[in-house]
Design a protein around this motif. Structure first.
Motif, mmCIF file in Angstrom:
data_model
loop_
_atom_site.group_PDB
_atom_site.id
_atom_site.type_symbol
_atom_site.label_atom_id
_atom_site.label_comp_id
_atom_site.label_asym_id
_atom_site.label_seq_id
_atom_site.Cartn_x
_atom_site.Cartn_y
_atom_site.Cartn_z
ATOM 1 N N GLY A 34 15.698 16.548 -58.969
ATOM 2 C CA GLY A 34 15.968 16.457 -57.540
ATOM 3 C C GLY A 34 15.114 15.378 -56.919
ATOM 4 O O GLY A 34 14.246 14.791 -57.585
ATOM 5 N N HIS A 35 15.347 15.070 -55.650
ATOM 6 C CA HIS A 35 14.558 14.034 -54.991
ATOM 7 C C HIS A 35 14.078 14.510 -53.629
ATOM 8 O O HIS A 35 14.632 15.443 -53.047
ATOM 9 N N ALA A 36 13.044 13.849 -53.126
ATOM 10 C CA ALA A 36 12.470 14.187 -51.815
ATOM 11 C C ALA A 36 12.746 13.053 -50.843
ATOM 12 O O ALA A 36 12.028 12.065 -50.823
ATOM 13 N N GLY A 37 13.813 13.169 -50.064
ATOM 14 C CA GLY A 37 14.067 12.174 -49.032
ATOM 15 C C GLY A 37 15.088 11.138 -49.417
ATOM 16 O O GLY A 37 14.820 10.277 -50.253
ATOM 17 N N THR A 38 16.260 11.199 -48.817
ATOM 18 C CA THR A 38 17.363 10.299 -49.129
ATOM 19 C C THR A 38 17.103 8.887 -48.632
ATOM 20 O O THR A 38 16.528 8.682 -47.562
ATOM 21 N N LEU A 39 17.546 7.903 -49.424
ATOM 22 C CA LEU A 39 17.605 6.507 -48.997
ATOM 23 C C LEU A 39 19.072 6.091 -48.941
ATOM 24 O O LEU A 39 19.846 6.402 -49.846
ATOM 25 N N ASP A 40 19.458 5.376 -47.881
ATOM 26 C CA ASP A 40 20.822 4.883 -47.775
ATOM 27 C C ASP A 40 21.119 3.891 -48.892
ATOM 28 O O ASP A 40 20.194 3.277 -49.443
ATOM 29 N N PRO A 41 22.396 3.692 -49.234
ATOM 30 C CA PRO A 41 22.735 2.736 -50.299
ATOM 31 C C PRO A 41 22.184 1.328 -50.078
ATOM 32 O O PRO A 41 21.756 0.663 -51.020
ATOM 33 N N MET A 42 22.163 0.845 -48.828
ATOM 34 C CA MET A 42 21.662 -0.506 -48.570
ATOM 35 C C MET A 42 20.151 -0.597 -48.707
ATOM 36 O O MET A 42 19.599 -1.678 -48.889
ATOM 37 N N ALA A 43 19.464 0.535 -48.624
ATOM 38 C CA ALA A 43 18.002 0.541 -48.663
ATOM 39 C C ALA A 43 17.488 0.467 -50.097
ATOM 40 O O ALA A 43 18.152 0.887 -51.045
ATOM 41 N N THR A 44 16.284 -0.046 -50.234
ATOM 42 C CA THR A 44 15.596 -0.076 -51.524
ATOM 43 C C THR A 44 14.280 0.671 -51.380
ATOM 44 O O THR A 44 13.871 1.045 -50.290
ATOM 45 N N GLY A 45 13.630 0.877 -52.525
ATOM 46 C CA GLY A 45 12.277 1.402 -52.456
ATOM 47 C C GLY A 45 12.093 2.779 -53.046
ATOM 48 O O GLY A 45 12.881 3.248 -53.873
ATOM 49 N N LEU A 46 11.058 3.433 -52.580
ATOM 50 C CA LEU A 46 10.510 4.606 -53.248
ATOM 51 C C LEU A 46 11.342 5.865 -53.086
ATOM 52 O O LEU A 46 11.608 6.322 -51.970
ATOM 53 N N LEU A 47 11.747 6.419 -54.231
ATOM 54 C CA LEU A 47 12.294 7.763 -54.307
ATOM 55 C C LEU A 47 11.324 8.608 -55.129
ATOM 56 O O LEU A 47 10.951 8.221 -56.234
ATOM 57 N N VAL A 48 10.943 9.748 -54.589
ATOM 58 C CA VAL A 48 10.090 10.678 -55.331
ATOM 59 C C VAL A 48 11.011 11.686 -55.999
ATOM 60 O O VAL A 48 11.713 12.451 -55.335
ATOM 61 N N ILE A 49 11.015 11.661 -57.338
ATOM 62 C CA ILE A 49 11.929 12.481 -58.133
ATOM 63 C C ILE A 49 11.158 13.625 -58.799
ATOM 64 O O ILE A 49 10.117 13.402 -59.422
ATOM 65 N N GLY A 50 11.681 14.829 -58.676
ATOM 66 C CA GLY A 50 11.099 15.976 -59.357
ATOM 67 C C GLY A 50 11.919 16.331 -60.583
ATOM 68 O O GLY A 50 13.153 16.282 -60.543
ATOM 69 N N VAL A 51 11.241 16.654 -61.681
ATOM 70 C CA VAL A 51 11.902 16.963 -62.942
ATOM 71 C C VAL A 51 11.496 18.360 -63.404
ATOM 72 O O VAL A 51 10.316 18.727 -63.368
ATOM 73 N N GLU A 52 12.497 19.131 -63.845
ATOM 74 C CA GLU A 52 12.279 20.502 -64.312
ATOM 75 C C GLU A 52 11.551 21.323 -63.230
ATOM 76 O O GLU A 52 11.886 21.205 -62.069
ATOM 77 N N GLY A 53 10.552 22.096 -63.606
ATOM 78 C CA GLY A 53 9.886 22.985 -62.648
ATOM 79 C C GLY A 53 9.222 22.265 -61.498
ATOM 80 O O GLY A 53 8.985 22.863 -60.441
ATOM 81 N N ALA A 54 8.920 20.984 -61.669
ATOM 82 C CA ALA A 54 8.251 20.228 -60.611
ATOM 83 C C ALA A 54 9.156 19.970 -59.414
ATOM 84 O O ALA A 54 8.689 19.510 -58.373
#
Length: 297
Positions: A34-54
């Motif tokens: 999953g991720h914390a905070g959507t970025l629009d398609p035109m936007a670039t940059g930081l996505l914080v991704i959680g994996v498994e229990g995190a």
């Protein structure tokens, strides 16, 4: 089995946040992403991704403040308040006479601090269970309610004059829920020439920085931040004994231990450096607000 953790990804333009999640699932061979905070398609940059229990930690990341680098084009409005939308209006030549450096600075100042902001109608905010942008695409007229946000920094770094428009390169530090498209729209409206966003890059989410992120082509070989390491970026750390860790994992309170926290909550870490979960004050006690899966510590 994939180890739980947090992955920082530098999203390129043209992909949705969901696209990045899908690629991460394929690269790591797990559905629990999953991720914390959507970025629009035109936007670039930081996505914080959680994996498994995190993924359980993402709740505590979403509300962090953020930094954006953006380009605002004054002189044109679009129906999406960004470059993906159709141009609706262009400023008349005589409208530019009052767009002076001092007026721009005053407009920026007015949009700094605690402000009331109306989100763009094509935002991801849900209206009666449906995303606002889905309703707009279906031909509905959507007007969202204003919300209070905090813009702690709004600096103009550079400007470029074009034919019929003026572009401003800006950097914005803001609270979660702030829409940079809306800042562009409102600045243009205040100056009487209209405005929209032509570029957007998220460079920071809380203490997570895009400089530490990997590209979407390097997901398979990326090193994940452990849950405990990630929790230390967003919460205070409370070291607990093995016995206390067991009690917390079994849903028991730590009686009389509330004074150990300076704030309302903290990340509990056991003697082996594993994240037990997030604890919060309940009267004089400490109680688990979130427990990590035992296999995902």
């Amino acid at each position: 089995m994939v180890s739980p953790g947090i992955l920082l990804v530098d999203k390129p333009a043209g992909l949705t946040s969901h696209d990045v999640v899908a690629r991460t699932r394929r690269a790591l061979g797990t559905r629990k992403v999953g991720h914390a905070g959507t970025l629009d398609p035109m936007a670039t940059g930081l996505l914080v991704i959680g994996v498994e229990g995190a993924t359980r930690l993402l709740t505590y990341v979403v509300g962090a403040d953020k930094t954006y680098e953006a380009t605002i084009r004054l002189g044109q409005t679009t129906h999406t308040d960004d470059a993906d939308g159709e141009i609706l209006t262009r400023a008349a030549d005589d409208a530019w006479s009052t767009v002076t450096p001092d007026r721009i600075a005053a407009g920026v100042t007015a949009l700094t601090g605690v402000i009331s902001q109306v989100p763009s109608s094509v935002s991801a905010i849900k209206v009666d269970g449906r995303r606002a942008y889905d309703r707009v695409r279906a031909g509905e007229e959507v007007v969202l309610a204003a919300r209070e946000v905090t813009v702690s920094r709004f600096d103009v770094l550079a400007q470029r004059q074009g034919e019929g428009f003026l572009e401003l390169d800006v950097v914005v530090d803001c609270s979660s829920g702030t829409y940079i498209r809306s800042l562009a729209r409102d600045l243009g409206e205040d100056l009487g020439v209209g405005g929209h966003l032509t570029a957007l890059r998220r460079s920071r989410v809380g203490d997570f920085d895009v400089a530490d992120a990997v590209g979407v082509d390097d997901l398979g070989g990326a090193t994940l931040m452990t849950p405990a390491q990630a929790a230390a970026r967003v919460l205070a750390i409370l070291d607990v004994s093995a016995a206390e860790a067991t009690d917390l994992r079994h849903g028991k309170r730590l009686a009389g231990q509330a004074p150990r926290l300076d704030g309302d909550r903290a990340a509990a870490v056991d003697p082996e450096g594993n994240l037990v979960g997030v604890v919060e004050k309940r009267g004089a006690d400490l109680k688990s607000a979130m427990n990590m899966p035992e296999a995902a510590r």
